[in-house]
Design a protein around this motif. Structure first.
Motif, PDB file in Angstrom:
ATOM      1  N   MET A  83     -41.726   3.909  -1.044  1.00  0.00           N
ATOM      2  CA  MET A  83     -42.574   3.585   0.083  1.00  0.00           C
ATOM      3  C   MET A  83     -42.299   2.162   0.538  1.00  0.00           C
ATOM      4  SD  MET A  83     -46.680   3.372   0.178  1.00  0.00           S
ATOM      5  CE  MET A  83     -47.455   2.869   1.668  1.00  0.00           C
ATOM      6  N   SER A  84     -42.253   1.990   1.815  1.00  0.00           N
ATOM      7  CA  SER A  84     -42.028   0.679   2.410  1.00  0.00           C
ATOM      8  C   SER A  84     -43.360   0.120   2.913  1.00  0.00           C
ATOM      9  CB  SER A  84     -41.046   0.823   3.576  1.00  0.00           C
ATOM     10  OG  SER A  84     -40.914  -0.393   4.251  1.00  0.00           O
ATOM     11  N   ILE A  85     -43.605  -1.140   2.648  1.00  0.00           N
ATOM     12  CA  ILE A  85     -44.828  -1.786   3.128  1.00  0.00           C
ATOM     13  C   ILE A  85     -44.463  -2.715   4.274  1.00  0.00           C
ATOM     14  CG2 ILE A  85     -46.731  -3.345   2.565  1.00  0.00           C
ATOM     15  CD1 ILE A  85     -46.639  -2.181  -0.273  1.00  0.00           C
ATOM     16  N   ASN A  86     -45.034  -2.438   5.436  1.00  0.00           N
ATOM     17  CA  ASN A  86     -44.823  -3.267   6.614  1.00  0.00           C
ATOM     18  C   ASN A  86     -46.127  -3.823   7.167  1.00  0.00           C
ATOM     19  OD1 ASN A  86     -41.922  -2.796   6.903  1.00  0.00           O
ATOM     20  ND2 ASN A  86     -42.526  -0.697   7.337  1.00  0.00           N
ATOM     21  N   ARG A  87     -47.186  -3.020   7.070  1.00  0.00           N
ATOM     22  CA  ARG A  87     -48.476  -3.386   7.659  1.00  0.00           C
ATOM     23  C   ARG A  87     -49.532  -3.458   6.562  1.00  0.00           C
ATOM     24  NH1 ARG A  87     -47.562  -3.454  12.659  1.00  0.00           N
ATOM     25  NH2 ARG A  87     -49.564  -3.295  13.698  1.00  0.00           N
ATOM     26  N   VAL A  88     -50.226  -4.585   6.526  1.00  0.00           N
ATOM     27  CA  VAL A  88     -51.255  -4.826   5.525  1.00  0.00           C
ATOM     28  C   VAL A  88     -52.576  -5.051   6.244  1.00  0.00           C
ATOM     29  CG1 VAL A  88     -52.010  -6.408   3.698  1.00  0.00           C
ATOM     30  CG2 VAL A  88     -49.581  -5.878   3.950  1.00  0.00           C
ATOM     31  N   ALA A  89     -53.654  -4.567   5.653  1.00  0.00           N
ATOM     32  CA  ALA A  89     -54.996  -4.872   6.152  1.00  0.00           C
ATOM     33  C   ALA A  89     -55.774  -5.528   5.020  1.00  0.00           C
ATOM     34  CB  ALA A  89     -55.702  -3.612   6.624  1.00  0.00           C
ATOM     35  N   VAL A  90     -56.467  -6.603   5.346  1.00  0.00           N
ATOM     36  CA  VAL A  90     -57.302  -7.310   4.379  1.00  0.00           C
ATOM     37  C   VAL A  90     -58.742  -7.200   4.870  1.00  0.00           C
ATOM     38  CG1 VAL A  90     -57.782  -9.518   3.264  1.00  0.00           C
ATOM     39  CG2 VAL A  90     -55.419  -8.895   3.816  1.00  0.00           C
ATOM     40  N   ILE A  91     -59.608  -6.658   4.024  1.00  0.00           N
ATOM     41  CA  ILE A  91     -61.007  -6.459   4.395  1.00  0.00           C
ATOM     42  C   ILE A  91     -61.826  -7.572   3.747  1.00  0.00           C
ATOM     43  CG2 ILE A  91     -62.921  -4.834   4.471  1.00  0.00           C
ATOM     44  CD1 ILE A  91     -60.160  -3.867   5.721  1.00  0.00           C
ATOM     45  N   GLY A  92     -62.343  -8.455   4.572  1.00  0.00           N
ATOM     46  CA  GLY A  92     -63.106  -9.612   4.099  1.00  0.00           C
ATOM     47  C   GLY A  92     -62.285 -10.875   4.280  1.00  0.00           C
ATOM     48  N   MET A  93     -62.875 -11.860   4.934  1.00  0.00           N
ATOM     49  CA  MET A  93     -62.150 -13.096   5.229  1.00  0.00           C
ATOM     50  C   MET A  93     -62.801 -14.313   4.588  1.00  0.00           C
ATOM     51  SD  MET A  93     -61.114 -12.490   9.205  1.00  0.00           S
ATOM     52  CE  MET A  93     -60.191 -14.027   9.321  1.00  0.00           C
ATOM     53  N   GLY A  94     -63.440 -14.090   3.426  1.00  0.00           N
ATOM     54  CA  GLY A  94     -63.957 -15.215   2.654  1.00  0.00           C
ATOM     55  C   GLY A  94     -62.792 -15.975   2.041  1.00  0.00           C
ATOM     56  N   THR A  95     -63.066 -16.782   1.059  1.00  0.00           N
ATOM     57  CA  THR A  95     -62.017 -17.599   0.441  1.00  0.00           C
ATOM     58  C   THR A  95     -60.845 -16.763  -0.045  1.00  0.00           C
ATOM     59  OG1 THR A  95     -63.668 -19.221  -0.231  1.00  0.00           O
ATOM     60  CG2 THR A  95     -61.544 -19.298  -1.359  1.00  0.00           C
ATOM     61  N   MET A  96     -61.117 -15.724  -0.834  1.00  0.00           N
ATOM     62  CA  MET A  96     -60.032 -14.908  -1.377  1.00  0.00           C
ATOM     63  C   MET A  96     -59.334 -14.103  -0.289  1.00  0.00           C
ATOM     64  SD  MET A  96     -59.698 -15.645  -4.507  1.00  0.00           S
ATOM     65  CE  MET A  96     -58.573 -14.359  -5.010  1.00  0.00           C
ATOM     66  N   GLY A  97     -60.096 -13.465   0.578  1.00  0.00           N
ATOM     67  CA  GLY A  97     -59.499 -12.658   1.632  1.00  0.00           C
ATOM     68  C   GLY A  97     -58.628 -13.476   2.560  1.00  0.00           C
ATOM     69  N   ALA A  98     -59.106 -14.650   2.946  1.00  0.00           N
ATOM     70  CA  ALA A  98     -58.323 -15.518   3.833  1.00  0.00           C
ATOM     71  C   ALA A  98     -57.009 -15.918   3.173  1.00  0.00           C
ATOM     72  CB  ALA A  98     -59.137 -16.753   4.215  1.00  0.00           C
ATOM     73  N   GLN A  99     -57.069 -16.297   1.914  1.00  0.00           N
ATOM     74  CA  GLN A  99     -55.854 -16.710   1.213  1.00  0.00           C
ATOM     75  C   GLN A  99     -54.878 -15.544   1.032  1.00  0.00           C
ATOM     76  OE1 GLN A  99     -54.968 -19.957   0.257  1.00  0.00           O
ATOM     77  NE2 GLN A  99     -56.671 -20.339   1.646  1.00  0.00           N
ATOM     78  N   ILE A 100     -55.400 -14.370   0.711  1.00  0.00           N
ATOM     79  CA  ILE A 100     -54.542 -13.189   0.567  1.00  0.00           C
ATOM     80  C   ILE A 100     -53.904 -12.853   1.911  1.00  0.00           C
ATOM     81  CG2 ILE A 100     -54.588 -10.691   0.147  1.00  0.00           C
ATOM     82  CD1 ILE A 100     -56.670 -11.334  -2.107  1.00  0.00           C
ATOM     83  N   GLY A 101     -54.671 -12.944   2.980  1.00  0.00           N
ATOM     84  CA  GLY A 101     -54.122 -12.701   4.313  1.00  0.00           C
ATOM     85  C   GLY A 101     -52.998 -13.663   4.659  1.00  0.00           C
ATOM     86  N   ILE A 102     -53.169 -14.926   4.336  1.00  0.00           N
ATOM     87  CA  ILE A 102     -52.124 -15.927   4.584  1.00  0.00           C
ATOM     88  C   ILE A 102     -50.864 -15.573   3.810  1.00  0.00           C
ATOM     89  CG2 ILE A 102     -51.446 -18.334   4.189  1.00  0.00           C
ATOM     90  CD1 ILE A 102     -54.438 -19.060   4.711  1.00  0.00           C
ATOM     91  N   VAL A 103     -51.021 -15.234   2.545  1.00  0.00           N
ATOM     92  CA  VAL A 103     -49.857 -14.888   1.714  1.00  0.00           C
ATOM     93  C   VAL A 103     -49.127 -13.673   2.288  1.00  0.00           C
ATOM     94  CG1 VAL A 103     -49.159 -14.015  -0.561  1.00  0.00           C
ATOM     95  CG2 VAL A 103     -50.747 -15.944  -0.391  1.00  0.00           C
TER      96      VAL A 103
END
Length: 133
Positions: free
Chosen positions: A1-21
């Protein structure tokens, strides 16, 4: 499986950092919050973090643009995950809220989407049991 599109649910400290990464890693990253106000607050936190990295000379300004161009922000969970290859749930540690989100993800995501949680204290098996996956 190829990963191209990611969704992050929640933009608190952890969510924001995971989204940036994720965005820095080259993935189109949809970030979802419960309200427009929370989404705006999360986006400001992302921009401030990236600006701090630029001032510390850890990233170039051109990298900031690349990261920001890959991030979309909104409140429509179902729309954000409808074509996601990977979803990372990052809401606060409340079992009922996490289970509700995973029930919604189970219905809205393609069958082969990987569903992940960012939890440190809750039983993953209990969260997973709220899906048919």
């Amino acid at each position: 499986m190829s990963i191209n599109r990611v969704a992050v649910i929640g933009m608190g400290t952890m969510g924001a950092q995971i989204g940036i990464v994720c965005a820095r890693g080259g993935f189109q990253t949809a970030m979802v919050e419960a309200s427009e106000q929370q989404a705006e607050k999360g986006m400001h936190a992302i921009e401030a973090f990236i600006q701090k990295q630029i001032s510390k000379k850890k990233i170039e300004d051109s990298t900031r643009k690349e990261i920001m161009d890959r991030i979309t922000v909104g409140t429509d969970l179902e729309g954000a995950v409808s074509d996601a290859d990977l979803v990372i749930e990052c809401v606060f540690e409340d079992m009922e809220q996490k289970k509700d989100i995973f029930r919604r993800l189970d219905q809205a995501c393609p069958g082969d989407t990987l569903l992940c949680t960012n939890t440190s204290t809750l039983w993953i098996a209990e969260i997973a049991a709220s899906t048919d996956r």
